[in-house]
Design a protein around this motif. Structure first.
Motif, PDB file in Angstrom:
ATOM      1  N   PRO A 324       0.806  -1.212   0.000  1.00 34.26           N
ATOM      2  CA  PRO A 324       0.000   0.000   0.000  1.00 34.26           C
ATOM      3  C   PRO A 324       0.849   1.276   0.000  1.00 34.26           C
ATOM      4  CG  PRO A 324      -0.808  -1.561   1.631  1.00 34.26           C
ATOM      5  CD  PRO A 324       0.519  -2.066   1.172  1.00 34.26           C
ATOM      6  N   ILE A 325       0.181   2.370  -0.272  1.00 36.21           N
ATOM      7  CA  ILE A 325       0.876   3.610  -0.602  1.00 36.21           C
ATOM      8  C   ILE A 325       1.708   4.178   0.543  1.00 36.21           C
ATOM      9  CG2 ILE A 325      -0.990   5.198   0.030  1.00 36.21           C
ATOM     10  CD1 ILE A 325      -0.331   6.706  -2.623  1.00 36.21           C
ATOM     11  N   HIS A 326       1.403   3.804   1.799  1.00 36.24           N
ATOM     12  CA  HIS A 326       2.226   4.333   2.886  1.00 36.24           C
ATOM     13  C   HIS A 326       3.671   3.836   2.772  1.00 36.24           C
ATOM     14  CE1 HIS A 326       0.253   0.672   4.714  1.00 36.24           C
ATOM     15  NE2 HIS A 326       1.526   0.397   4.982  1.00 36.24           N
ATOM     16  N   HIS A 327       3.850   2.630   2.212  1.00 35.23           N
ATOM     17  CA  HIS A 327       5.212   2.132   1.996  1.00 35.23           C
ATOM     18  C   HIS A 327       5.913   2.906   0.872  1.00 35.23           C
ATOM     19  CE1 HIS A 327       4.700  -0.946   4.880  1.00 35.23           C
ATOM     20  NE2 HIS A 327       3.949  -1.746   4.150  1.00 35.23           N
ATOM     21  N   HIS A 328       5.146   3.375  -0.098  1.00 29.47           N
ATOM     22  CA  HIS A 328       5.704   4.174  -1.189  1.00 29.47           C
ATOM     23  C   HIS A 328       6.380   5.429  -0.628  1.00 29.47           C
ATOM     24  CE1 HIS A 328       5.937   6.357  -5.034  1.00 29.47           C
ATOM     25  NE2 HIS A 328       5.345   7.373  -4.421  1.00 29.47           N
ATOM     26  N   PHE A 329       5.689   6.105   0.286  1.00 31.84           N
ATOM     27  CA  PHE A 329       6.251   7.322   0.862  1.00 31.84           C
ATOM     28  C   PHE A 329       7.454   7.017   1.755  1.00 31.84           C
ATOM     29  CE2 PHE A 329       1.855   8.791  -0.048  1.00 31.84           C
ATOM     30  CZ  PHE A 329       2.195   9.823  -0.908  1.00 31.84           C
ATOM     31  N   GLU A 330       7.409   5.871   2.441  1.00 34.63           N
ATOM     32  CA  GLU A 330       8.575   5.482   3.240  1.00 34.63           C
ATOM     33  C   GLU A 330       9.801   5.299   2.354  1.00 34.63           C
ATOM     34  OE1 GLU A 330       8.110   2.947   7.057  1.00 34.63           O
ATOM     35  OE2 GLU A 330       6.766   2.064   5.562  1.00 34.63           O
ATOM     36  N   LEU A 331       9.610   4.622   1.223  1.00 33.72           N
ATOM     37  CA  LEU A 331      10.733   4.369   0.324  1.00 33.72           C
ATOM     38  C   LEU A 331      11.207   5.641  -0.376  1.00 33.72           C
ATOM     39  CD1 LEU A 331       9.680   0.928  -1.220  1.00 33.72           C
ATOM     40  CD2 LEU A 331      11.346   1.380   0.573  1.00 33.72           C
TER      41      LEU A 331
END
Length: 361
Positions: A324-331
């Motif tokens: 999900p997109i929260h991992h996108h921002f983490e990366l």
């Protein structure tokens, strides 16, 4: 439960009549669930540690998450017990809405518990298979939809309210009502589950949306407020405010231990159940579309997964670095607390937009 005792005591002393007010019992529901979590939370965390119920971390996930391996999970059980205890203590147990909301929540919790049990105890990394998970979610969701349709006492209970428009309703027949209700409950359940990937990310939006739905349920179940606000009046719907209060109290109590860095995770037992609770609350309050607005973070997380999978299957390319997109921002380099707080802020804004639908018509 205590409502009946206070009714009996009111025959001797009229001061006990104050417990007939839904607002007071909702406040007591919040405080009871909150206190329950504060008392039993540390005990549960120690017990989960002793049982070695540690959260396994995917190797493909962000490297910063590897240090979370071993953090106790299945903490959602604390939330569910607190909600059930507080609701049964302060609600009118003759109200059908209270029972359908509580039973759906607990049954989805059972599905989540089986999934967590298979992962943590039986060491089955896949847990409950997707097919079986959706099967049992569908059984409970369809059962709740059929019950609500069969027991509807007024036409508005099976109509779809269009927010921001005055007296605009869509008539729903058996098939359309059951299908919509099923999608709202099951979809909400899985959306919250997908969001539950960072410390506190899912629980506070759940609390905020649940509290807002409690306000909707209160005015929907109050004839004068419903008439003034030009929303459908659903007799008895206001009683689920006590459940919403218990959800808010239990959620905040759990957040005390789940805030970054988390001492315990919800697990599927909590995420699936709380998502289903939001779905059925929206149906009871006739605010399915408003739930879609207020739960925009959950919707965004779900859409990111759908788009990622579809793009990869069709083109072989990924839209996001990870879904999900929260991992996108983490990366992308965002620290975990920044992602969490910004998603919370988005939820505050969306909840306010949803609440504005009460007056903007």
């Amino acid at each position: 439960m205590l409502l009946y005792i206070t009714q009996w005591l009111a025959e001797s002393y009229s001061g006990f009549n104050v417990f007939q007010y839904i607002t007071l019992r909702a406040i007591l529901g919040v405080l009871t669930a909150l206190l329950f979590c504060f008392i039993f939370g540390p005990l549960m965390i120690r017990r989960l540690h002793d049982l070695q119920m540690g959260q396994p971390i995917r190797e493909l996930g962000p490297q910063s998450h590897q240090k979370k391996a071993g953090t106790p999970t299945m903490g959602g059980a604390l939330i569910l017990v607190a909600i059930a205890f507080s609701t049964l203590l302060w609600s009118d147990l003759t109200n059908r809405y209270v029972w359908v909301v509580l039973i759906v929540t607990l049954l989805f919790g059972v599905i989540g518990w089986i999934d967590d049990y298979k992962k943590l105890v039986l060491k089955n990394s896949k847990g409950l298979s997707a097919r079986h998970k959706y099967l049992w979610q569908s059984v409970v969701g369809l059962g709740a939809a059929l019950f609500l349709y069969a027991t509807a006492q007024t036409p508005v209970e099976t109509q779809l309210l269009i927010p921001f428009f005055k007296n605009v309703y869509i008539e729903l027949g058996l098939v359309s009502f059951v299908l919509l209700t099923y999608l709202v409950i099951v979809g909400s359940s899985n959306a919250v589950n997908l969001t539950d990937g960072l410390d506190g990310l899912a629980i506070l939006p759940t609390v905020m949306v649940g509290g807002a739905l409690g306000l909707f349920a209160y005015v929907t179940g109050h004839a004068r407020f419903a008439e003034y606000l030009s929303i459908p009046y659903v007799p008895g719907a206001g009683e689920v405010v006590i459940f919403c209060g218990a959800l808010v109290g239990a959620g905040l109590g759990f957040l005390w231990f789940n805030a970054y860095p988390a001492q315990v995770f919800m697990g599927d037992i909590g995420a699936l159940a709380l998502g289903a609770a939001l779905g059925v609350l929206a149906v009871v309050a006739r605010q399915e579309i408003v739930l879609f607005i207020m739960g925009g973070v959950f919707v965004m997380e779900t859409l990111s997964v759908i788009l990622q999978v579809a793009s990869f299957k069709l083109t072989g390319k990924r839209i996001f670095r990870m879904a999900p997109i929260h991992h996108h921002f983490e990366l992308k380099g965002w620290p975990e607390p920044r992602v969490i707080v910004r998603f919370w802020i988005i939820t505050v804004i969306l909840v306010l937009v949803g609440l504005a639908s009460l007056k903007i018509r």
